[in-house]
Design an enzyme around this catalytic site. Structure first.
Site, PDB file in Angstrom:
ATOM      1  N   CYS A   1      16.660  -9.316 -43.532  1.00 48.48           N
ATOM      2  CA  CYS A   1      16.527 -10.768 -43.784  1.00 48.48           C
ATOM      3  C   CYS A   1      17.204 -11.604 -42.702  1.00 48.48           C
ATOM      4  O   CYS A   1      16.892 -12.774 -42.536  1.00 48.48           O
ATOM      5  CB  CYS A   1      17.088 -11.121 -45.157  1.00 48.48           C
ATOM      6  SG  CYS A   1      16.187 -10.296 -46.469  1.00 48.48           S
TER       7      CYS A   1
ATOM      8  N   HIS B   1      17.523 -18.599 -45.647  1.00 53.44           N
ATOM      9  CA  HIS B   1      16.663 -17.485 -46.019  1.00 53.44           C
ATOM     10  C   HIS B   1      16.302 -17.626 -47.493  1.00 53.44           C
ATOM     11  O   HIS B   1      17.091 -18.134 -48.289  1.00 53.44           O
ATOM     12  CB  HIS B   1      17.394 -16.165 -45.772  1.00 53.44           C
ATOM     13  CG  HIS B   1      16.623 -14.994 -46.285  1.00 53.44           C
ATOM     14  ND1 HIS B   1      15.357 -14.712 -45.827  1.00 53.44           N
ATOM     15  CD2 HIS B   1      16.901 -14.071 -47.229  1.00 53.44           C
ATOM     16  CE1 HIS B   1      14.906 -13.661 -46.468  1.00 53.44           C
ATOM     17  NE2 HIS B   1      15.817 -13.252 -47.333  1.00 53.44           N
TER      18      HIS B   1
ATOM     19  N   ASN C   1      10.281 -13.428 -51.377  1.00 51.69           N
ATOM     20  CA  ASN C   1      11.118 -13.116 -50.216  1.00 51.69           C
ATOM     21  C   ASN C   1      10.275 -12.405 -49.156  1.00 51.69           C
ATOM     22  O   ASN C   1       9.874 -11.258 -49.355  1.00 51.69           O
ATOM     23  CB  ASN C   1      12.298 -12.235 -50.679  1.00 51.69           C
ATOM     24  CG  ASN C   1      13.229 -11.858 -49.546  1.00 51.69           C
ATOM     25  OD1 ASN C   1      12.945 -12.101 -48.377  1.00 51.69           O
ATOM     26  ND2 ASN C   1      14.349 -11.240 -49.891  1.00 51.69           N
TER      27      ASN C   1
HETATM   28  N1  ACO Z   1      11.775  -8.350 -65.349  1.00 49.04           N
HETATM   29  C1  ACO Z   1      12.420  -8.319 -66.523  1.00 49.04           C
HETATM   30  N2  ACO Z   1      13.681  -7.870 -66.681  1.00 49.04           N
HETATM   31  C2  ACO Z   1      14.306  -7.423 -65.583  1.00 49.04           C
HETATM   32  C3  ACO Z   1      13.689  -7.410 -64.322  1.00 49.04           C
HETATM   33  C4  ACO Z   1      12.367  -7.895 -64.235  1.00 49.04           C
HETATM   34  N3  ACO Z   1      11.703  -7.946 -63.072  1.00 49.04           N
HETATM   35  N4  ACO Z   1      14.561  -6.907 -63.426  1.00 49.04           N
HETATM   36  C5  ACO Z   1      15.687  -6.607 -64.098  1.00 49.04           C
HETATM   37  N5  ACO Z   1      15.532  -6.915 -65.397  1.00 49.04           N
HETATM   38  C6  ACO Z   1      16.502  -6.789 -66.495  1.00 49.04           C
HETATM   39  C7  ACO Z   1      17.556  -5.746 -66.220  1.00 49.04           C
HETATM   40  O1  ACO Z   1      17.071  -4.462 -66.561  1.00 49.04           O
HETATM   41  C8  ACO Z   1      18.678  -6.206 -67.115  1.00 49.04           C
HETATM   42  O2  ACO Z   1      18.391  -5.788 -68.423  1.00 49.04           O
HETATM   43  P1  ACO Z   1      19.574  -5.331 -69.431  1.00 49.04           P
HETATM   44  O3  ACO Z   1      20.470  -6.529 -69.574  1.00 49.04           O
HETATM   45  O4  ACO Z   1      18.837  -4.981 -70.681  1.00 49.04           O
HETATM   46  O5  ACO Z   1      20.249  -4.178 -68.766  1.00 49.04           O
HETATM   47  C9  ACO Z   1      18.564  -7.730 -67.085  1.00 49.04           C
HETATM   48  O6  ACO Z   1      17.233  -8.010 -66.611  1.00 49.04           O
HETATM   49  C10 ACO Z   1      19.574  -8.397 -66.194  1.00 49.04           C
HETATM   50  O7  ACO Z   1      19.581  -7.751 -64.944  1.00 49.04           O
HETATM   51  P2  ACO Z   1      20.532  -8.218 -63.795  1.00 49.04           P
HETATM   52  O8  ACO Z   1      20.315  -7.321 -62.615  1.00 49.04           O
HETATM   53  O9  ACO Z   1      21.908  -8.373 -64.304  1.00 49.04           O
HETATM   54  O10 ACO Z   1      19.924  -9.665 -63.480  1.00 49.04           O
HETATM   55  P3  ACO Z   1      20.475 -10.747 -62.494  1.00 49.04           P
HETATM   56  O11 ACO Z   1      20.697 -11.989 -63.218  1.00 49.04           O
HETATM   57  O12 ACO Z   1      21.558 -10.220 -61.616  1.00 49.04           O
HETATM   58  O13 ACO Z   1      19.199 -11.016 -61.559  1.00 49.04           O
HETATM   59  C11 ACO Z   1      18.276 -10.451 -59.425  1.00 49.04           C
HETATM   60  C12 ACO Z   1      18.626  -9.969 -60.820  1.00 49.04           C
HETATM   61  C13 ACO Z   1      17.234 -11.537 -59.511  1.00 49.04           C
HETATM   62  C14 ACO Z   1      17.729  -9.253 -58.666  1.00 49.04           C
HETATM   63  C15 ACO Z   1      19.552 -11.009 -58.725  1.00 49.04           C
HETATM   64  O14 ACO Z   1      20.615 -10.108 -58.889  1.00 49.04           O
HETATM   65  C16 ACO Z   1      19.349 -11.287 -57.259  1.00 49.04           C
HETATM   66  O15 ACO Z   1      18.605 -12.159 -56.866  1.00 49.04           O
HETATM   67  N6  ACO Z   1      20.059 -10.589 -56.381  1.00 49.04           N
HETATM   68  C17 ACO Z   1      19.988 -10.833 -54.954  1.00 49.04           C
HETATM   69  C18 ACO Z   1      18.653 -10.515 -54.345  1.00 49.04           C
HETATM   70  C19 ACO Z   1      18.745 -10.685 -52.858  1.00 49.04           C
HETATM   71  O16 ACO Z   1      19.330 -11.622 -52.363  1.00 49.04           O
HETATM   72  N7  ACO Z   1      18.260  -9.749 -52.088  1.00 49.04           N
HETATM   73  C20 ACO Z   1      18.632  -9.791 -50.684  1.00 49.04           C
HETATM   74  C21 ACO Z   1      17.606  -9.998 -49.767  1.00 49.04           C
HETATM   75  S1  ACO Z   1      16.532  -8.696 -49.616  1.00 49.04           S
HETATM   76  C22 ACO Z   1      16.676  -8.009 -48.050  1.00 49.04           C
HETATM   77  O17 ACO Z   1      17.548  -8.214 -47.263  1.00 49.04           O
HETATM   78  C23 ACO Z   1      15.681  -6.963 -47.772  1.00 49.04           C
END
Ligand code: ACO
Length: 334
Positions: free
Chosen positions: A116, A261, A291
């Protein structure tokens, strides 16, 4: 020493629109429009179809960028190509783009592997090459094809819903006398977090590079520790934005436009709020692109231009965070 500037931008998105509703319809993925929008701000993204590759998309975005600069391909002397999803393991996409756009003109092509942050890393390299007089016009491209490498089952749903395909390009060239152009850049990495967001297989670190076991375990899909990435992204994006402003001796209030980003709308809202950048100074494309990794910032630039938000001499702050971990920022005058 002369200054370098971004002369123009171009972008390309594949035709196939995939909405959150389309993903919701994939039973094995077990996701919902509500979850995706609430957690990330994403409503839709684009996927390649009919064998369209990153290089194919790069051709479109590059032609647009070169045309928008009022130049022709004959004016381009070097390619910098940022992507985490090259068409093949080797050679890098820069060579394929050289073939498609330049034919017998054997200009150099350099590939950047900083996920990214790749576009900003590439921009810092282009800036240096132009400042030192090595080249006059550099084509800097970022493309990403995520859709062919995602896990469309419940195991991969946290990652799969976030990513989209696309391409962006800019032409970097000399700034006119007195124009500040690219003012400062700051680049960082912290490999101790590499395994928090990575794609493990195939790997030359394993012999054989791909195994039935790795495939069965889904290690050929990206793996992300979302919470860790989120926390580090907010902290580092704020930190590096301050760093680059300090290097350029400018204040946050002078920034006319913030092009972060686009990994998650909530990350960008938190970063903007910590930086005290009002939301109207921030450009968001994530709602309809997801993304697109190395393609994101040039796509954002095109959107800012389309909305009439980028004016000559405006101070623009670019900031990114991604796998590696890597993070980077550039302050420039448009
Ligand atoms: N649909 C439904 N439920 C989901 C999904 C989905 N797509 N994905 C995860 N869940 C569930 C999980 O299983 C979890 O369930 P549980 O509570 O029963 O265990 C619940 O949702 C909460 O999961 P979390 O991972 O705690 O959710 P969070 O609020 O942290 O959001 C997210 C997840 C959106 C991925 C967030 O953590 C995020 O955006 N992280 C950063 C992403 C990013 O910046 N990536 C970097 C760039 S990529 C690169 O460089 C290649």
């Amino acid at each position: 020493m002369r200054q370098a500037r971004i002369l123009s931008a171009g972008m390309y998105l594949p035709e196939r629109v995939v909405t959150n509703g389309d993903l919701e319809a994939i039973k094995e993925l077990d996701t919902s429009d509500e979850w995706i929008q609430q957690r990330s701000g994403i409503r839709a993204r684009r996927y390649v179809s009919n064998g369209e590759s990153g290089t194919d998309m790069a051709v479109h975005a590059s032609k647009q960028a070169v045309e928008n600069a009022g130049l022709t391909m004959d004016d381009i002397e070097f390619i910098i190509y940022a992507t985490l999803s090259p068409d093949y393991t080797f050679p890098g996409n820069g060579c394929f783009l050289q073939e498609r756009l330049f034919g017998d003109r054997t200009i150099g092509a350099m590939d950047v592997r900083n996920q990214c942050s790749g576009f900003i890393y590439g921009l810092a390299a282009a800036d240096s090459f132009i400042k030192t007089g090595l080249y006059d016009h550099i084509l800097l491209v970022g493309t990403e094809v995520h859709s062919t490498g995602l896990d469309f089952t419940r195991n991969g749903r946290d990652v799969t819903v976030l990513f989209g395909d696309g391409a962006g390009a800019v032409v970097v060239g000399p700034a006119p006398e007195g124009h500040p152009g690219i003012m400062a850049s700051a680049l960082h990495s912290e490999g101790k977090h590499a395994r928090e967001l990575w794609l493990e297989s195939p790997a030359s670190a394993m012999n054989p590079r791909i195994s039935h076991e790795a495939l069965d375990q889904g290690r050929h899909y990206p793996m992300m520790n979302g919470r860790v990435v989120f926390k580090h992204a907010v902290t580092r994006m704020v930190e590096v934005s301050h760093e680059v402003l300090a290097r350029a001796r400018r204040k946050i209030a002078e920034v006319a436009l913030f092009l972060p980003h686009q990994a998650n709308m909530r990350i960008n809202q938190m970063v903007a709020s910590y930086l005290r950048i009002p939301e109207e100074k921030m450009v968001s494309t994530i709602q309809w692109t997801g993304n697109t990794t190395a393609a994101t910032i040039p796509i954002c630039m095109c959107e800012a231009i389309r909305q009439g938000k980028l004016k000559e001499n405006d101070l623009v702050l670019l900031t990114a965070f991604g796998s590696g971990f890597t993070w980077a920022s550039t302050l420039l005058a448009w």
